[in-house]
Design an enzyme around this catalytic site. Structure first.
Site, PDB file in Angstrom:
ATOM      1  N   ARG A  31       0.834  -1.211   0.000  1.00 30.63           N
ATOM      2  CA  ARG A  31       0.000   0.000   0.000  1.00 30.63           C
ATOM      3  C   ARG A  31       0.873   1.267   0.000  1.00 30.63           C
ATOM      4  NH1 ARG A  31      -3.694  -3.277  -0.493  1.00 30.63           N
ATOM      5  NH2 ARG A  31      -5.159  -4.003   1.084  1.00 30.63           N
ATOM      6  N   GLU A 177     -14.273 -13.853   9.918  1.00 30.67           N
ATOM      7  CA  GLU A 177     -14.254 -13.284   8.570  1.00 30.67           C
ATOM      8  C   GLU A 177     -14.084 -14.361   7.498  1.00 30.67           C
ATOM      9  OE1 GLU A 177     -11.164 -10.384   7.791  1.00 30.67           O
ATOM     10  OE2 GLU A 177     -11.988  -9.889   5.832  1.00 30.67           O
ATOM     11  N   LYS A 219     -17.900 -10.936   9.907  1.00 33.15           N
ATOM     12  CA  LYS A 219     -17.356  -9.976   8.931  1.00 33.15           C
ATOM     13  C   LYS A 219     -17.396 -10.621   7.543  1.00 33.15           C
ATOM     14  CE  LYS A 219     -13.222  -7.291   7.817  1.00 33.15           C
ATOM     15  NZ  LYS A 219     -12.205  -6.399   8.338  1.00 33.15           N
ATOM     16  N   SER A 261     -14.675  -4.373   2.866  1.00 29.42           N
ATOM     17  CA  SER A 261     -14.932  -3.654   1.609  1.00 29.42           C
ATOM     18  C   SER A 261     -14.412  -4.438   0.405  1.00 29.42           C
ATOM     19  CB  SER A 261     -14.372  -2.231   1.646  1.00 29.42           C
ATOM     20  OG  SER A 261     -12.987  -2.197   1.852  1.00 29.42           O
ATOM     21  N   GLY A 262     -13.371  -5.228   0.582  1.00 27.39           N
ATOM     22  CA  GLY A 262     -12.988  -6.223  -0.413  1.00 27.39           C
ATOM     23  C   GLY A 262     -12.547  -5.740  -1.783  1.00 27.39           C
ATOM     24  N   GLY A 263     -12.168  -4.470  -1.898  1.00 25.22           N
ATOM     25  CA  GLY A 263     -11.721  -3.978  -3.204  1.00 25.22           C
ATOM     26  C   GLY A 263     -12.764  -3.088  -3.876  1.00 25.22           C
ATOM     27  N   ARG A 292      -9.461  -0.761   3.153  1.00 21.06           N
ATOM     28  CA  ARG A 292      -9.224   0.184   2.062  1.00 21.06           C
ATOM     29  C   ARG A 292     -10.308   1.249   1.956  1.00 21.06           C
ATOM     30  NH1 ARG A 292      -8.266  -4.763  -1.897  1.00 21.06           N
ATOM     31  NH2 ARG A 292      -9.456  -5.686  -0.200  1.00 21.06           N
TER      32      ARG A 292
HETATM   33  P1  13P Z   1     -10.867  -4.349   3.093  1.00 22.94           P
HETATM   34  O1  13P Z   1     -12.029  -3.573   3.643  1.00 22.94           O
HETATM   35  O2  13P Z   1      -9.826  -3.505   2.426  1.00 22.94           O
HETATM   36  O3  13P Z   1     -11.308  -5.537   2.288  1.00 22.94           O
HETATM   37  O4  13P Z   1     -10.093  -4.936   4.355  1.00 22.94           O
HETATM   38  C1  13P Z   1     -10.821  -5.552   5.328  1.00 22.94           C
HETATM   39  C2  13P Z   1     -10.009  -6.591   5.960  1.00 22.94           C
HETATM   40  O5  13P Z   1      -9.780  -6.561   7.142  1.00 22.94           O
HETATM   41  C3  13P Z   1      -9.509  -7.696   5.151  1.00 22.94           C
HETATM   42  O6  13P Z   1      -9.141  -8.742   5.975  1.00 22.94           O
END
Ligand code: 13P
Length: 338
Positions: A31, A177, A219, A261-263, A292
């Protein structure tokens, strides 16, 4: 009400959500490289401390997920990072998995590791101030290769069950998650079906491990078409499919759901969460645990003007405020751009 249930509700109530600042050093380096900042321990701390001392921490962030390096660092005011977070009223959390490694004999799938020695590490993190934890299982969709495989679903769900039991034993709330990745050409229905299978097996394994469901936070991913899908859908459809999938496959005892958020872009993640909450007729709190989608603009701003702490914080405050409004179904395009 149990102590773990109290913690879960404190993290997610009143439009608050989670700041996922738990990027491993490898991911954080990527990042920072993307915005041309050298990835040193000092720079990683400076960016994170800037966010953790912002105004939004008091009003929009109920919990922060940290990485092992960060939970052991001190802020410039000589407080520990968990102390700094707690001062704003938010709860410190910690990522405890050690990453997704190749699943043996698999076709490019992963198993998340970190169970060996976890009981001892949990004690250490509790003593450092953590009151909740995170473990991410990763599920890849490929129509061509028939993924995710049963092996990957079973192995990762089993690990989520064992992890959650150890965390509750250590008096912390496990964030569970199971992430079905957005990568791929699949349509939204495929994402729905795969997420359904993954959630079913995850809760089956949590139950086998005697995990108390009122003391976890789920999550999940939202239900989305693959990022290379030719079949685009509306935000309204994403919200409806996401709600349907969760209402049908998440046990009612679970107090809260905090999406990754996953991208998705910051705006997409906000818009979808807002619509989910506008239509939310379930008893689940539906909030965010974004990495992100909470940090991208702030990181970009900071990388251009690394000494401008106030400006970086203003950028983060805005994103956190928009996410919090979305968690209450009160976000709009006008408020976004005002
Ligand atoms: P993102 O919201 O960027 O997907 O990250 C969440 C996260 O903790 C991934 O494990």
């Amino acid at each position: 009400m149990s102590e773990l249930n109290n913690i879960a509700l404190k993290i997610l109530s009143n439009g608050k959500g989670i700041l996922a600042a738990d990027e491993s050093t490898g991911t954080m380096t990527k990042r920072l490289n993307d915005v041309k900042v050298p990835s040193t321990p000092e720079n990683r701390l400076l960016f994170r401390e800037t966010l953790f001392s912002s105004e939004a921490m008091k009003t929009c962030i109920g919990g922060v997920i940290l990485y092992d390096e960060t939970i052991k660092q001190n802020s410039s005011s000589k407080k520990t990072i968990p102390e700094l977070i707690s001062l704003s009223g938010a709860i410190p959390g910690i990522k405890v998995d050690t990453g997704a490694k190749k699943l043996a004999l698999s076709n490019d799938e992963t198993i998340t590791e970190g169970l060996d020695g976890l009981r001892d590490r949990l004690k250490e993190y509790y003593d450092l101030g953590a009151r909740f934890t995170k473990w991410r299982g990763v599920f890849k969709i490929s129509i061509k290769n028939k993924l995710p495989s049963i092996e990957s679903i079973n192995a990762n769900a089993h690990a989520l069950g064992r992890y959650s039991a150890l965390v509750q034993e250590a008096k912390m709330v496990p964030v569970v998650e199971p992430e079905v990745l957005m990568d791929g050409e699949h349509d939204i229905q495929t994402c729905y079906q795969v997420t359904k299978m993954v959630l079913k097996e995850t809760f089956n394994q949590l139950s086998n491990s005697n995990v108390k469901l009122d003391g976890i936070i789920l999550k999940p991913n939202m239900i989305l078409p693959g990022s290379n899908s030719s079949k685009k859908v509306t935000n309204e459809e994403v919200a409806q499919q996401t709600l349907k999938c969760l209402k049908e496959n998440v046990p009612i005892e679970v107090p809260g759901i905090a999406f990754l958020s996953g991208g998705q872009t910051e705006i997409e993640a906000t818009k979808n969460l807002n619509l989910i909450n506008k239509h939310n007729d379930s008893k689940f709190i539906m909030s965010y645990s974004y990495g992100r989608a909470l940090q991208k603009s702030a990181l970009k701003f900071w990388s251009n003007d690394i000494k401008n702490i106030k400006g970086t914080q203003n950028t983060f405050n805005h994103r956190a405020k928009m996410s919090s409004l979305a968690a209450q179904g009160k976000w709009s395009e006008e408020i976004e751009t005002k």
